[in-house]
Design a protein around this motif. Sequence first.
Motif, mmCIF file in Angstrom:
data_model
loop_
_atom_site.group_PDB
_atom_site.id
_atom_site.type_symbol
_atom_site.label_atom_id
_atom_site.label_comp_id
_atom_site.label_asym_id
_atom_site.label_seq_id
_atom_site.Cartn_x
_atom_site.Cartn_y
_atom_site.Cartn_z
ATOM 1 N N VAL A 48 -19.412 94.695 -48.865
ATOM 2 C CA VAL A 48 -20.132 94.073 -49.975
ATOM 3 C C VAL A 48 -20.774 95.212 -50.757
ATOM 4 C CG1 VAL A 48 -21.878 92.427 -50.719
ATOM 5 C CG2 VAL A 48 -20.603 92.022 -48.587
ATOM 6 N N SER A 49 -20.314 95.394 -51.997
ATOM 7 C CA SER A 49 -20.862 96.455 -52.835
ATOM 8 C C SER A 49 -21.873 95.860 -53.798
ATOM 9 C CB SER A 49 -19.754 97.151 -53.633
ATOM 10 O OG SER A 49 -20.358 98.124 -54.474
ATOM 11 N N ILE A 50 -23.057 96.488 -53.870
ATOM 12 C CA ILE A 50 -24.076 96.008 -54.814
ATOM 13 C C ILE A 50 -24.087 96.870 -56.073
ATOM 14 C CG2 ILE A 50 -25.462 94.850 -53.059
ATOM 15 C CD1 ILE A 50 -27.409 97.232 -53.182
ATOM 16 N N LEU A 51 -23.071 97.735 -56.189
ATOM 17 C CA LEU A 51 -22.844 98.436 -57.450
ATOM 18 C C LEU A 51 -21.672 97.714 -58.097
ATOM 19 C CD1 LEU A 51 -24.665 100.804 -58.201
ATOM 20 C CD2 LEU A 51 -24.552 100.490 -55.751
ATOM 21 N N PRO A 52 -21.962 96.721 -58.923
ATOM 22 C CA PRO A 52 -20.927 95.729 -59.246
ATOM 23 C C PRO A 52 -19.781 96.222 -60.110
ATOM 24 C CG PRO A 52 -22.975 95.222 -60.393
ATOM 25 C CD PRO A 52 -23.251 96.391 -59.516
ATOM 26 N N VAL A 53 -19.916 97.354 -60.773
ATOM 27 C CA VAL A 53 -18.792 97.845 -61.577
ATOM 28 C C VAL A 53 -18.053 98.900 -60.770
ATOM 29 C CG1 VAL A 53 -18.105 98.852 -63.771
ATOM 30 C CG2 VAL A 53 -20.161 97.443 -63.641
ATOM 31 N N GLY A 54 -16.876 98.547 -60.278
ATOM 32 C CA GLY A 54 -16.136 99.497 -59.451
ATOM 33 C C GLY A 54 -14.724 99.662 -59.969
ATOM 34 N N SER A 55 -13.977 100.555 -59.340
ATOM 35 C CA SER A 55 -12.599 100.788 -59.779
ATOM 36 C C SER A 55 -11.686 99.699 -59.234
ATOM 37 C CB SER A 55 -12.137 102.150 -59.260
ATOM 38 O OG SER A 55 -11.998 102.072 -57.863
ATOM 39 N N ASP A 56 -10.510 99.551 -59.869
ATOM 40 C CA ASP A 56 -9.518 98.599 -59.382
ATOM 41 C C ASP A 56 -9.079 98.958 -57.970
ATOM 42 O OD1 ASP A 56 -9.691 97.368 -61.771
ATOM 43 O OD2 ASP A 56 -7.826 98.205 -62.592
ATOM 44 N N GLU A 57 -9.165 100.245 -57.643
ATOM 45 C CA GLU A 57 -8.724 100.703 -56.321
ATOM 46 C C GLU A 57 -9.481 99.995 -55.192
ATOM 47 O OE1 GLU A 57 -9.317 104.866 -55.635
ATOM 48 O OE2 GLU A 57 -8.064 104.856 -53.834
ATOM 49 N N PHE A 58 -10.731 99.613 -55.466
ATOM 50 C CA PHE A 58 -11.535 98.894 -54.466
ATOM 51 C C PHE A 58 -10.793 97.612 -54.066
ATOM 52 C CE2 PHE A 58 -15.731 96.401 -53.763
ATOM 53 C CZ PHE A 58 -15.883 96.873 -52.471
ATOM 54 N N ASP A 59 -10.225 96.924 -55.044
ATOM 55 C CA ASP A 59 -9.527 95.660 -54.772
ATOM 56 C C ASP A 59 -8.117 95.901 -54.205
ATOM 57 O OD1 ASP A 59 -11.601 93.922 -56.048
ATOM 58 O OD2 ASP A 59 -11.048 95.149 -57.761
ATOM 59 N N THR A 60 -7.398 96.840 -54.805
ATOM 60 C CA THR A 60 -6.005 97.041 -54.369
ATOM 61 C C THR A 60 -5.966 97.613 -52.949
ATOM 62 O OG1 THR A 60 -6.004 99.177 -55.492
ATOM 63 C CG2 THR A 60 -5.041 97.320 -56.687
ATOM 64 N N GLU A 61 -6.875 98.526 -52.652
ATOM 65 C CA GLU A 61 -6.910 99.133 -51.318
ATOM 66 C C GLU A 61 -7.335 98.097 -50.271
ATOM 67 O OE1 GLU A 61 -5.581 101.741 -50.541
ATOM 68 O OE2 GLU A 61 -6.501 102.577 -48.736
ATOM 69 N N ALA A 62 -8.268 97.221 -50.653
ATOM 70 C CA ALA A 62 -8.696 96.160 -49.723
ATOM 71 C C ALA A 62 -7.504 95.267 -49.373
ATOM 72 C CB ALA A 62 -9.816 95.339 -50.342
ATOM 73 N N GLU A 63 -6.719 94.916 -50.378
ATOM 74 C CA GLU A 63 -5.566 94.044 -50.154
ATOM 75 C C GLU A 63 -4.550 94.732 -49.235
ATOM 76 O OE1 GLU A 63 -4.349 92.249 -53.819
ATOM 77 O OE2 GLU A 63 -2.493 91.523 -52.897
ATOM 78 N N ARG A 64 -4.334 96.018 -49.502
ATOM 79 C CA ARG A 64 -3.366 96.776 -48.700
ATOM 80 C C ARG A 64 -3.794 96.841 -47.232
ATOM 81 N NH1 ARG A 64 -2.169 101.627 -46.701
ATOM 82 N NH2 ARG A 64 -4.176 102.582 -47.183
ATOM 83 N N LEU A 65 -5.121 96.982 -47.003
ATOM 84 C CA LEU A 65 -5.631 97.145 -45.640
ATOM 85 C C LEU A 65 -5.892 95.813 -44.933
ATOM 86 C CD1 LEU A 65 -8.195 100.007 -46.403
ATOM 87 C CD2 LEU A 65 -6.128 100.232 -45.005
ATOM 88 N N GLY A 66 -5.825 94.706 -45.662
ATOM 89 C CA GLY A 66 -6.101 93.400 -45.048
ATOM 90 C C GLY A 66 -7.589 93.199 -44.774
#
Length: 316
Positions: A237-255
């Motif tokens: 849970v990141s409370i720095l709400p503006v992040g890179s797309d990599e945060f989402d794509t990497e999460a998906e890749r890692l499950g």
Amino acid sequence: MSTVNTMRVISQDTLGGPEVLKEIEVERPAPRSNQVLVRVRAAGLNPTDWKHRATGGFLGEPPFVLGWDVSGVVEAVGIGVATFKPGDEVFGMLPYPWGHGSHAEYVIAPVRALTHKPASIDHVQAGALPLVSLTAWQALVENAELRPGQRVLIHAAAGGVGHVAVQIAKARGAYVIGTASAGKHDFLRELGADEVIDYRETDFTEAVKDVDVVLDTLGGDTSVDSLRVLRPGGIVVSILPVGSDEFDTEAERLGVRAVRMLVDADRAGMRAIADLVEKGELRPTIAGTFPLADAAKAHALGDTGRTTGKLVLVTD
Ligand SMILES: NC(=O)c1ccc[n+]([C@@H]2O[C@H](COP(=O)([O-])OP(=O)(O)OC[C@H]3O[C@@H](n4cnc5c(N)ncnc54)[C@H](OP(=O)(O)O)[C@@H]3O)[C@@H](O)[C@H]2O)c1
């Protein structure tokens, strides 16, 4: 000195450093329906205050009065307010980001943002808690659904959010790992942290693994790197709400799950926080108190990003 119809507030006409802050006298507002007027006794400061002072953030161009945390005494109530009466001691977080204005002698608050102040803490402690505690509660409990025995990593664990997050996570029976510079490790252990990492000497991605929940208070590379220490199904849970797309794509890749959040004013959350205080499971650490007129000094200290616990403004 303010009169019966006026109040002192900390305002600014331009964006910039702490020196743009000035104390002025303005008309004292009257509460409308479902609002209360609170005589502010103490109001915490948060990084969002210095960020808005310098950049305008959500609020745009000044003039504006900052401050979202409040602890004080109900002065007057609007039509329909049954929960509070004049004289009640209350604390809470004004709706973020639009309900700002607690760095003042008085502030208008919607009834639903407030709850009764626990008798076991004073106004300085109560004024320090709302924004950081609601943030930690909403991140760990509401978003991550932290359960007993789970492993949680808290970045910047000695900061305002971090030091209450450690206590909330311990109160829920979690195993807590916190990052801080070495001089703050004893502080973290006293709060209940089970493991501490000196982020200046150690890469946390090499020191920690099999984590269920990460509270990311830093953003940037830390958000993406934090995904790599999770168990499958874990959550950052990141409370720095503006992040890179990599945060989402990497999460998906890692499950794993990647969530960004902004704190939200909420009486139920404040009630949960008050309960933890009443049970002796949550106490803020006060890094410093400043009279309202010295708000600029508090901002200057906050600007360093090195404080332990909370800075608080107090009114006479
Ligand atoms: N999304 C939301 O709704 C929300 C809500 C609350 C806060 N926030 C944001 O969350 C951030 C943290 O807020 P806060 O109130 O906790 O700030 P803070 O109290 O100013 O944090 C200060 C602490 O951060 C530590 N720190 C700095 N860099 C670090 C690093 N690289 N690794 C580990 N610790 C580090 C410092 O410890 P050392 O001296 O040891 O470095 C210091 O104790 C801010 O950016 C704030 O705006 C967002």
